[in-house]
Design a protein around this motif. Sequence first.
Motif, PDB file in Angstrom:
ATOM      1  N   ASP A 184       6.156   2.446   2.702  1.00  0.00           N
ATOM      2  CA  ASP A 184       6.442   2.885   1.264  1.00  0.00           C
ATOM      3  C   ASP A 184       7.104   1.893   0.436  1.00  0.00           C
ATOM      4  OD1 ASP A 184       6.073   4.794  -0.649  1.00  0.00           O
ATOM      5  OD2 ASP A 184       8.190   5.556  -0.178  1.00  0.00           O
ATOM      6  N   PRO A 185       6.315   0.613   0.187  1.00  0.00           N
ATOM      7  CA  PRO A 185       6.758  -0.335  -0.755  1.00  0.00           C
ATOM      8  C   PRO A 185       6.905  -0.004  -2.100  1.00  0.00           C
ATOM      9  CG  PRO A 185       4.476  -0.723  -0.091  1.00  0.00           C
ATOM     10  CD  PRO A 185       4.956   0.478   0.695  1.00  0.00           C
ATOM     11  N   VAL A 186       7.186  -0.715  -2.941  1.00  0.00           N
ATOM     12  CA  VAL A 186       7.690  -0.159  -4.404  1.00  0.00           C
ATOM     13  C   VAL A 186       6.407  -0.243  -5.054  1.00  0.00           C
ATOM     14  CG1 VAL A 186       8.669  -1.216  -6.295  1.00  0.00           C
ATOM     15  CG2 VAL A 186       9.806  -1.658  -4.232  1.00  0.00           C
ATOM     16  N   ASN A 187       5.505  -0.738  -4.852  1.00  0.00           N
ATOM     17  CA  ASN A 187       4.225  -0.645  -5.707  1.00  0.00           C
ATOM     18  C   ASN A 187       2.957   0.357  -4.988  1.00  0.00           C
ATOM     19  OD1 ASN A 187       4.989  -2.412  -7.685  1.00  0.00           O
ATOM     20  ND2 ASN A 187       3.588  -4.037  -7.292  1.00  0.00           N
ATOM     21  N   LYS A 188       3.337   0.715  -3.881  1.00  0.00           N
ATOM     22  CA  LYS A 188       2.345   1.674  -3.231  1.00  0.00           C
ATOM     23  C   LYS A 188       1.898   2.879  -4.041  1.00  0.00           C
ATOM     24  CE  LYS A 188       1.241   4.683   0.560  1.00  0.00           C
ATOM     25  NZ  LYS A 188       1.817   5.602   1.865  1.00  0.00           N
ATOM     26  N   LYS A 189       2.623   3.569  -4.945  1.00  0.00           N
ATOM     27  CA  LYS A 189       2.406   4.822  -5.623  1.00  0.00           C
ATOM     28  C   LYS A 189       1.549   4.065  -6.651  1.00  0.00           C
ATOM     29  CE  LYS A 189       6.423   7.450  -4.720  1.00  0.00           C
ATOM     30  NZ  LYS A 189       6.771   6.795  -3.369  1.00  0.00           N
ATOM     31  N   LEU A 190       1.696   3.051  -7.226  1.00  0.00           N
ATOM     32  CA  LEU A 190       0.777   2.654  -8.158  1.00  0.00           C
ATOM     33  C   LEU A 190      -0.832   2.197  -7.890  1.00  0.00           C
ATOM     34  CD1 LEU A 190       2.900  -0.176 -10.337  1.00  0.00           C
ATOM     35  CD2 LEU A 190       1.931   2.010 -11.132  1.00  0.00           C
ATOM     36  N   PHE A 191      -0.790   1.769  -6.453  1.00  0.00           N
ATOM     37  CA  PHE A 191      -2.176   1.192  -6.118  1.00  0.00           C
ATOM     38  C   PHE A 191      -2.542   2.054  -4.616  1.00  0.00           C
ATOM     39  CE2 PHE A 191       0.283  -2.445  -8.268  1.00  0.00           C
ATOM     40  CZ  PHE A 191      -0.566  -2.280  -9.222  1.00  0.00           C
ATOM     41  N   ALA A 192      -2.049   3.094  -4.527  1.00  0.00           N
ATOM     42  CA  ALA A 192      -2.284   3.917  -3.101  1.00  0.00           C
ATOM     43  C   ALA A 192      -3.894   4.059  -3.127  1.00  0.00           C
ATOM     44  CB  ALA A 192      -1.600   5.065  -3.137  1.00  0.00           C
ATOM     45  N   ASP A 193      -4.369   4.422  -4.156  1.00  0.00           N
ATOM     46  CA  ASP A 193      -5.937   4.572  -4.223  1.00  0.00           C
ATOM     47  C   ASP A 193      -6.770   3.550  -4.353  1.00  0.00           C
ATOM     48  OD1 ASP A 193      -5.399   7.494  -4.064  1.00  0.00           O
ATOM     49  OD2 ASP A 193      -5.596   7.769  -6.362  1.00  0.00           O
ATOM     50  N   THR A 194      -6.662   2.443  -5.034  1.00  0.00           N
ATOM     51  CA  THR A 194      -7.594   1.455  -5.169  1.00  0.00           C
ATOM     52  C   THR A 194      -7.080  -0.001  -4.528  1.00  0.00           C
ATOM     53  OG1 THR A 194      -5.881   0.827  -7.201  1.00  0.00           O
ATOM     54  CG2 THR A 194      -7.932   2.087  -7.683  1.00  0.00           C
ATOM     55  N   GLY A 195      -5.753   0.113  -3.702  1.00  0.00           N
ATOM     56  CA  GLY A 195      -5.256  -1.167  -3.198  1.00  0.00           C
ATOM     57  C   GLY A 195      -4.707  -1.897  -4.472  1.00  0.00           C
ATOM     58  N   SER A 196      -3.952  -3.126  -3.818  1.00  0.00           N
ATOM     59  CA  SER A 196      -3.034  -3.790  -4.756  1.00  0.00           C
ATOM     60  C   SER A 196      -4.333  -4.591  -5.840  1.00  0.00           C
ATOM     61  CB  SER A 196      -2.360  -4.696  -4.086  1.00  0.00           C
ATOM     62  OG  SER A 196      -3.162  -5.717  -3.571  1.00  0.00           O
TER      63      SER A 196
ATOM     64  N   LYS B 192     -10.431 -27.710   2.103  1.00  0.00           N
ATOM     65  CA  LYS B 192     -11.833 -27.359   1.636  1.00  0.00           C
ATOM     66  C   LYS B 192     -12.041 -26.880   0.373  1.00  0.00           C
ATOM     67  CE  LYS B 192     -13.591 -26.107   6.218  1.00  0.00           C
ATOM     68  NZ  LYS B 192     -14.339 -25.397   7.075  1.00  0.00           N
ATOM     69  N   LYS B 193     -11.014 -26.899  -0.416  1.00  0.00           N
ATOM     70  CA  LYS B 193     -10.996 -26.440  -1.981  1.00  0.00           C
ATOM     71  C   LYS B 193     -11.569 -25.014  -2.208  1.00  0.00           C
ATOM     72  CE  LYS B 193      -9.673 -30.643  -3.313  1.00  0.00           C
ATOM     73  NZ  LYS B 193      -8.587 -30.846  -2.483  1.00  0.00           N
ATOM     74  N   ALA B 194     -11.125 -24.225  -1.364  1.00  0.00           N
ATOM     75  CA  ALA B 194     -11.405 -22.891  -1.220  1.00  0.00           C
ATOM     76  C   ALA B 194     -10.384 -22.010  -2.021  1.00  0.00           C
ATOM     77  CB  ALA B 194     -11.603 -22.261   0.215  1.00  0.00           C
ATOM     78  N   LYS B 195     -10.537 -20.965  -2.573  1.00  0.00           N
ATOM     79  CA  LYS B 195      -9.590 -20.152  -3.348  1.00  0.00           C
ATOM     80  C   LYS B 195      -9.200 -19.193  -2.252  1.00  0.00           C
ATOM     81  CE  LYS B 195      -9.141 -16.938  -7.394  1.00  0.00           C
ATOM     82  NZ  LYS B 195      -9.947 -16.311  -8.324  1.00  0.00           N
ATOM     83  N   ALA B 196      -7.753 -19.079  -2.086  1.00  0.00           N
ATOM     84  CA  ALA B 196      -7.255 -17.910  -1.091  1.00  0.00           C
ATOM     85  C   ALA B 196      -6.556 -16.796  -1.918  1.00  0.00           C
ATOM     86  CB  ALA B 196      -6.367 -18.630  -0.113  1.00  0.00           C
ATOM     87  N   VAL B 197      -6.988 -15.523  -1.818  1.00  0.00           N
ATOM     88  CA  VAL B 197      -6.424 -14.259  -2.462  1.00  0.00           C
ATOM     89  C   VAL B 197      -6.174 -13.299  -1.207  1.00  0.00           C
ATOM     90  CG1 VAL B 197      -7.025 -14.808  -4.677  1.00  0.00           C
ATOM     91  CG2 VAL B 197      -8.209 -13.493  -3.183  1.00  0.00           C
ATOM     92  N   ALA B 198      -5.204 -12.260  -1.713  1.00  0.00           N
ATOM     93  CA  ALA B 198      -4.897 -11.198  -0.659  1.00  0.00           C
ATOM     94  C   ALA B 198      -5.212  -9.813  -1.357  1.00  0.00           C
ATOM     95  CB  ALA B 198      -3.755 -11.349  -0.026  1.00  0.00           C
ATOM     96  N   LYS B 199      -5.451  -8.859  -0.842  1.00  0.00           N
ATOM     97  CA  LYS B 199      -5.693  -7.587  -1.443  1.00  0.00           C
ATOM     98  C   LYS B 199      -4.974  -6.708  -0.283  1.00  0.00           C
ATOM     99  CE  LYS B 199      -8.411  -4.351  -3.696  1.00  0.00           C
ATOM    100  NZ  LYS B 199      -7.627  -4.175  -5.170  1.00  0.00           N
ATOM    101  N   VAL B 200      -4.366  -5.873  -0.584  1.00  0.00           N
ATOM    102  CA  VAL B 200      -3.343  -4.816   0.315  1.00  0.00           C
ATOM    103  C   VAL B 200      -3.674  -3.264  -0.037  1.00  0.00           C
ATOM    104  CG1 VAL B 200      -1.193  -3.701   1.064  1.00  0.00           C
ATOM    105  CG2 VAL B 200      -1.258  -6.261   0.021  1.00  0.00           C
ATOM    106  N   TYR B 201      -4.136  -2.661   1.237  1.00  0.00           N
ATOM    107  CA  TYR B 201      -4.707  -1.367   0.928  1.00  0.00           C
ATOM    108  C   TYR B 201      -3.726  -0.648   2.022  1.00  0.00           C
ATOM    109  CZ  TYR B 201      -9.145  -2.506  -0.841  1.00  0.00           C
ATOM    110  OH  TYR B 201     -10.277  -2.909  -1.432  1.00  0.00           O
ATOM    111  N   TRP B 202      -3.671   0.688   1.874  1.00  0.00           N
ATOM    112  CA  TRP B 202      -2.872   1.651   2.717  1.00  0.00           C
ATOM    113  C   TRP B 202      -3.693   2.802   3.232  1.00  0.00           C
ATOM    114  CZ3 TRP B 202      -1.060  -0.216  -1.965  1.00  0.00           C
ATOM    115  CH2 TRP B 202      -0.080  -1.164  -1.729  1.00  0.00           C
TER     116      TRP B 202
END
Length: 157
Positions: free
Chosen positions: A46-58, A94-104
Amino acid sequence: MAKARTIGVGIDYSATSKRALKWAIDNLIEAGDTILIILVLSPKSDPVNKKLFADTGSPLIPLVELKEMSVCKKYGITYDSELLDMLDTVSMTKKAKAVAKVYWGDPREKLCEAARYLKLDTLVVGSRGLGTIKRVLLGSVSSYVVQNATCPVSVVK
């Protein structure tokens, strides 16, 4: 020049998921590609931002923000220096872009959702190597994702 791709890697901080990331870096990632780390956390966290993004992921979290403890805490992400080092290296070498996305939620469903909504060119997941009986009883995330994802899936043993 080839079109830049978006390559997703399912990460749960296990040794097998890190092997999958290493395999993707060594065998798939090319200059200009985006490597998208997909973290599926327990619905009980239950992190701070979970309620905002619970359906769509961060929202997509750039590597520079992923390195900040406050950002990790905000999304309930485990700060993992080994993972961050691997992403740093691939972005520099490799000049690649790294990003992350969190889901619950359920990793099987969320990885397939990520493949569909993020329009991944391919998805890489690790395999825990369960035997036949355990796989039938517990269900295999990798088997489910291979059968249901909307993009090609590589399973790394």
